[in-house]
Design a protein around this motif. Structure first.
Motif, PDB file in Angstrom:
ATOM      1  N   GLN A  44       0.852  -1.191   0.000  1.00  0.00           N
ATOM      2  CA  GLN A  44       0.000   0.000   0.000  1.00  0.00           C
ATOM      3  C   GLN A  44       0.888   1.242   0.000  1.00  0.00           C
ATOM      4  O   GLN A  44       1.752   1.409   0.867  1.00  0.00           O
ATOM      5  N   PRO A  72      -5.665 -10.632   7.928  1.00  0.00           N
ATOM      6  CA  PRO A  72      -4.681 -10.697   9.022  1.00  0.00           C
ATOM      7  C   PRO A  72      -5.313 -10.447  10.395  1.00  0.00           C
ATOM      8  O   PRO A  72      -4.811 -10.954  11.395  1.00  0.00           O
ATOM      9  N   ILE A  76      -3.417 -13.093  12.622  1.00  0.00           N
ATOM     10  CA  ILE A  76      -2.235 -12.557  13.317  1.00  0.00           C
ATOM     11  C   ILE A  76      -2.339 -12.762  14.844  1.00  0.00           C
ATOM     12  O   ILE A  76      -1.373 -13.215  15.467  1.00  0.00           O
ATOM     13  N   VAL A  92       7.943 -12.603   6.266  1.00  0.00           N
ATOM     14  CA  VAL A  92       7.572 -11.253   5.820  1.00  0.00           C
ATOM     15  C   VAL A  92       8.828 -10.402   5.589  1.00  0.00           C
ATOM     16  O   VAL A  92       8.984  -9.762   4.547  1.00  0.00           O
TER      17      VAL A  92
HETATM   18  P1  C2E Z   1      -4.922  -5.275   6.870  1.00  0.00           P
HETATM   19  O1  C2E Z   1      -4.032  -5.355   5.676  1.00  0.00           O
HETATM   20  O2  C2E Z   1      -6.166  -6.100   6.887  1.00  0.00           O
HETATM   21  O3  C2E Z   1      -4.038  -5.556   8.143  1.00  0.00           O
HETATM   22  C1  C2E Z   1      -4.607  -5.567   9.422  1.00  0.00           C
HETATM   23  C2  C2E Z   1      -3.592  -5.616  10.511  1.00  0.00           C
HETATM   24  O4  C2E Z   1      -2.899  -6.881  10.496  1.00  0.00           O
HETATM   25  C3  C2E Z   1      -2.483  -4.588  10.365  1.00  0.00           C
HETATM   26  O5  C2E Z   1      -2.918  -3.343  10.861  1.00  0.00           O
HETATM   27  C4  C2E Z   1      -1.379  -5.203  11.193  1.00  0.00           C
HETATM   28  O6  C2E Z   1      -1.592  -4.964  12.557  1.00  0.00           O
HETATM   29  C5  C2E Z   1      -1.580  -6.679  10.922  1.00  0.00           C
HETATM   30  N1  C2E Z   1      -0.628  -7.105   9.878  1.00  0.00           N
HETATM   31  C6  C2E Z   1      -0.731  -7.049   8.548  1.00  0.00           C
HETATM   32  N2  C2E Z   1       0.364  -7.531   7.949  1.00  0.00           N
HETATM   33  C7  C2E Z   1       1.218  -7.907   8.951  1.00  0.00           C
HETATM   34  C8  C2E Z   1       2.533  -8.468   8.996  1.00  0.00           C
HETATM   35  O7  C2E Z   1       3.180  -8.707   7.963  1.00  0.00           O
HETATM   36  N3  C2E Z   1       3.060  -8.703  10.229  1.00  0.00           N
HETATM   37  C9  C2E Z   1       2.389  -8.405  11.382  1.00  0.00           C
HETATM   38  N4  C2E Z   1       2.980  -8.665  12.569  1.00  0.00           N
HETATM   39  N5  C2E Z   1       1.159  -7.871  11.380  1.00  0.00           N
HETATM   40  C10 C2E Z   1       0.575  -7.618  10.182  1.00  0.00           C
HETATM   41  P2  C2E Z   1      -2.127  -2.016  10.416  1.00  0.00           P
HETATM   42  O8  C2E Z   1      -0.662  -2.244  10.445  1.00  0.00           O
HETATM   43  O9  C2E Z   1      -2.657  -0.911  11.246  1.00  0.00           O
HETATM   44  O10 C2E Z   1      -2.487  -1.837   8.887  1.00  0.00           O
HETATM   45  C11 C2E Z   1      -3.482  -0.962   8.415  1.00  0.00           C
HETATM   46  C12 C2E Z   1      -4.717  -1.698   7.993  1.00  0.00           C
HETATM   47  O11 C2E Z   1      -5.653  -0.740   7.492  1.00  0.00           O
HETATM   48  C13 C2E Z   1      -4.495  -2.687   6.867  1.00  0.00           C
HETATM   49  O12 C2E Z   1      -5.390  -3.766   7.092  1.00  0.00           O
HETATM   50  C14 C2E Z   1      -4.919  -1.885   5.637  1.00  0.00           C
HETATM   51  O13 C2E Z   1      -5.336  -2.694   4.556  1.00  0.00           O
HETATM   52  C15 C2E Z   1      -6.054  -1.082   6.191  1.00  0.00           C
HETATM   53  N6  C2E Z   1      -6.264   0.161   5.469  1.00  0.00           N
HETATM   54  C16 C2E Z   1      -5.349   0.883   4.786  1.00  0.00           C
HETATM   55  N7  C2E Z   1      -5.887   1.989   4.263  1.00  0.00           N
HETATM   56  C17 C2E Z   1      -7.189   1.987   4.630  1.00  0.00           C
HETATM   57  C18 C2E Z   1      -8.283   2.906   4.382  1.00  0.00           C
HETATM   58  O14 C2E Z   1      -8.153   3.934   3.732  1.00  0.00           O
HETATM   59  N8  C2E Z   1      -9.476   2.559   4.944  1.00  0.00           N
HETATM   60  C19 C2E Z   1      -9.651   1.438   5.684  1.00  0.00           C
HETATM   61  N9  C2E Z   1     -10.853   1.189   6.187  1.00  0.00           N
HETATM   62  N10 C2E Z   1      -8.647   0.558   5.925  1.00  0.00           N
HETATM   63  C20 C2E Z   1      -7.427   0.843   5.398  1.00  0.00           C
END
Ligand code: C2E
Ligand code: CA
Ligand code: CA
Ligand code: CA
Length: 276
Positions: A44, A72, A76, A92
């Motif tokens: 992203q 995740p 996770i 990762v």
């Molecule tokens: P997501 O991709 O569904 O990831 C959710 C959470 O899973 C992440 O929150 C992070 O805590 C964990 N995660 C994801 N990949 C990894 C990894 O490789 N290792 C570990 N340890 N944890 C992981 P985080 O970091 O706060 O990421 C932001 C989330 O917000 C992501 O969800 C993303 O897809 C989502 N997001 C991004 N932009 C927007 C937006 O404009 N609107 C909304 N509603 N969501 C968004």
């Protein structure tokens, strides 16, 4: 009544049983996913105030053979409880560094910074610093291209050990961003002790920015805080031009959210880059 009580108990019991089974299934499937390499990274964009893509956050995706894509948010936490986050987290980091290596070959991508989420369990491993260094070395990556995202909530336990580790990695050029900022408790005094390069405004404050005055106040406070700490500030979950404009008017330096791009597979991310 007694009957209702029994039913309630029965219902509760059955739910518990089902969730234990679901958990055991999930854990078994997660082990299999590691063996069979069912994970993928999505990317992203993270952009500057002028809209230039400076890099990306790597977000893990699990393609389950029967359940399809599992969020995740749903695996996770279990991975953390079972310790499976260690091999997953290493996968990762390794994949992110392999991607950085590929980006090094192209002038269009060689300056991009890739942010990787690190979980508490990973950071607390005794040899975390060595693991990160070894991974960088194996892929022959400039450490300045790697950013590690830590969450505010993981900086509670063993803080002096964490500061030591962060300082070592920071000295070799790795940067640190503090994720989910504002959802936990950190004083300015305490933040000053960490070698942070960035704080990330949690998306829960960005979501209703336009309609909620207290969210606006929190966001302005976080931005002011980042300026006093002399570090950058990134807002996540930016979905509308109004949200972006408000953040811009109040001094936010970096942006991430669906307004710019959803997390996408590498080929789609590279198409976005070429479009500018
Ligand atoms: P997501 O991709 O569904 O990831 C959710 C959470 O899973 C992440 O929150 C992070 O805590 C964990 N995660 C994801 N990949 C990894 C990894 O490789 N290792 C570990 N340890 N944890 C992981 P985080 O970091 O706060 O990421 C932001 C989330 O917000 C992501 O969800 C993303 O897809 C989502 N997001 C991004 N932009 C927007 C937006 O404009 N609107 C909304 N509603 N969501 C968004
Ligand atoms: Ca993150
Ligand atoms: Ca976050
Ligand atoms: Ca919104």
């Amino acid at each position: 009544s007694k009957a209702a009580g029994r039913n309630t108990w029965h219902f509760f019991n059955k739910t518990m049983q089902e969730s234990i089974i679901a958990r055991a299934d999930m854990e078994r499937d997660l082990r299999k996913a590691i063996e069979d390499n069912q994970f993928q990274l999505h990317y992203q964009a993270q952009v500057s105030s002028s809209g230039q893509t400076l890099g990306a956050e790597a977000l893990i995706r699990w393609q389950h053979p029967e359940r399809g894509q599992v969020s995740p948010f749903n695996f996770i936490p279990l991975a953390e409880e079972t310790g499976l986050i260690l091999p997953i987290g290493q996968w990762v980091l390794d994949s992110a560094c392999a991607q950085l290596k590929a980006w090094q070959k192209n002038p269009l991508t060689q300056d991009l910074v890739l942010a990787v989420n690190i979980s508490a369990k990973q950071l607390h491993q005794e040899d975390f610093v060595e693991q990160v260094k070894a991974t960088l070395k194996r892929h022959d990556i400039n450490p300045a291209r790697l950013k590690l995202e830590l969450t505010e909530s993981m900086l509670v336990e063993n803080i002096s050990d964490i500061i030591t580790k962060m300082n070592i990695l920071s000295k070799i050029g790795i940067s640190f961003s503090l994720d989910d900022f504002g959802t936990g408790y950190s004083s300015l005094q305490y933040l000053k002790k960490l070698p942070l390069n960035q704080i990330k405004i949690d998306q829960s404050f960005v979501r209703d920015l336009i309609t909620d005055a207290s969210d606006r106040a929190i966001v302005r406070t976080i931005i002011t805080m980042s300026h006093s700490l002399d570090i950058s500030v990134i807002a996540e979950g930016v979905e509308t031009v109004e949200e972006r404009q408000y953040l811009l008017d109040n001094g936010c330096t970096h942006y991430q959210g669906y307004l710019f791009s959803k997390p996408v597979p590498i080929n789609e991310f590279e198409v976005l880059l070429k479009k500018g």
